[in-house]
Motif scaffolding. Sequence first.
Motif, PDB file in Angstrom:
ATOM      1  N   HIS A  82       0.941  -1.175  -0.067  1.00  0.00           N
ATOM      2  CA  HIS A  82       0.014  -0.148  -0.031  1.00  0.00           C
ATOM      3  C   HIS A  82       0.985   1.405   0.069  1.00  0.00           C
ATOM      4  O   HIS A  82       0.498   2.031  -0.813  1.00  0.00           O
ATOM      5  N   LEU A  83       1.886   1.212   0.955  1.00  0.00           N
ATOM      6  CA  LEU A  83       2.908   2.408   0.971  1.00  0.00           C
ATOM      7  C   LEU A  83       3.697   2.689  -0.198  1.00  0.00           C
ATOM      8  O   LEU A  83       3.577   3.758  -0.634  1.00  0.00           O
ATOM      9  N   ALA A  84       4.173   1.602  -0.828  1.00  0.00           N
ATOM     10  CA  ALA A  84       4.884   1.757  -2.244  1.00  0.00           C
ATOM     11  C   ALA A  84       3.956   2.247  -3.306  1.00  0.00           C
ATOM     12  O   ALA A  84       4.540   3.191  -3.950  1.00  0.00           O
ATOM     13  N   LEU A 105      -7.681   0.350   2.834  1.00  0.00           N
ATOM     14  CA  LEU A 105      -6.276   0.537   3.201  1.00  0.00           C
ATOM     15  C   LEU A 105      -5.212   1.297   2.174  1.00  0.00           C
ATOM     16  O   LEU A 105      -4.284   2.015   2.496  1.00  0.00           O
ATOM     17  N   HIS A 106      -5.896   1.511   0.836  1.00  0.00           N
ATOM     18  CA  HIS A 106      -4.931   2.215  -0.163  1.00  0.00           C
ATOM     19  C   HIS A 106      -5.044   3.567   0.281  1.00  0.00           C
ATOM     20  O   HIS A 106      -4.165   4.315   0.405  1.00  0.00           O
ATOM     21  N   GLY A 110      -2.514   6.750   1.881  1.00  0.00           N
ATOM     22  CA  GLY A 110      -2.035   8.015   1.138  1.00  0.00           C
ATOM     23  C   GLY A 110      -2.493   8.101  -0.382  1.00  0.00           C
ATOM     24  O   GLY A 110      -2.249   9.242  -1.018  1.00  0.00           O
ATOM     25  N   SER A 111      -2.933   7.182  -0.911  1.00  0.00           N
ATOM     26  CA  SER A 111      -3.236   6.950  -2.250  1.00  0.00           C
ATOM     27  C   SER A 111      -4.652   7.833  -2.537  1.00  0.00           C
ATOM     28  O   SER A 111      -5.319   7.676  -1.748  1.00  0.00           O
ATOM     29  N   LYS A 112      -4.825   8.341  -3.604  1.00  0.00           N
ATOM     30  CA  LYS A 112      -5.795   9.232  -3.955  1.00  0.00           C
ATOM     31  C   LYS A 112      -7.010   8.927  -4.937  1.00  0.00           C
ATOM     32  O   LYS A 112      -8.168   8.889  -4.430  1.00  0.00           O
TER      33      LYS A 112
END
Length: 237
Positions: A82-84, A105-106, A110-112
């Motif tokens: 998720h973080l990558a 969780l995405h 921080g995913s938009k």
Amino acid sequence: MDGRLRKLVEASEAIVFFGGAGVSCESGIPDFRSTDGLYHQEYRWPPEEILSHDFFERRPEEFFRFYRDKMLYPQAEPNAAHLALARLEQAGKLKAVVTQNIDGLHQAAGSKNVLELHGSVHRNHCTRCGAFYTLDDVLRSEGVPRCGCGGVIKPDVVLYGEALDETTLNAAVRAIRRADLLLVGGTSLNVYPAAGLLRYFTGAALAVVNKTPTPADARADLVIQASIGRVLGGFED
């Protein structure tokens, strides 16, 4: 990040990630179809039946007992995958995450631009008046959660027998069509119509990262049989 995948990422300007339950396994959320997955456990009714629109209508008490026990993991946190992916988006490389997961969780990573094909446990609405409720509202409730108007509160998750949201589906098709690299990870590609979205990809490279073989392996430019978190972990801008 795996060196072969890194080369594909570095050569790409419009990456789309298509993922499934395997992405969240390292966050402590079990998948469905592996040997120890949800569909191999014993219940009074098969999970596929419990998670159907018809069962929700007929036996809401049993539906929510199963739903709270097996589908909700509020303590889960984003993992390396998720973080990558969020960092790839921040770097301007990743244009969209198309996910079959419902855990949010995405977004927590921080995913938009996240396109949730099967909905989200974080969105819930009254079936009578349409009022919005959060995941916390559902967790605090007992039995069948009900709105102030008396209507049943239904999670915005796509149950068996329900159609995918057309707006989300169309957005996913557009994103995949525009991608030059489609990265598929943590999914068996056995769930339709979601898995059928891969047919819209005509870009430069298809990469598949999954612990077990998938139907897309034969046409992929890169196949890595490993956990998506381990493969993507360590990515830096």
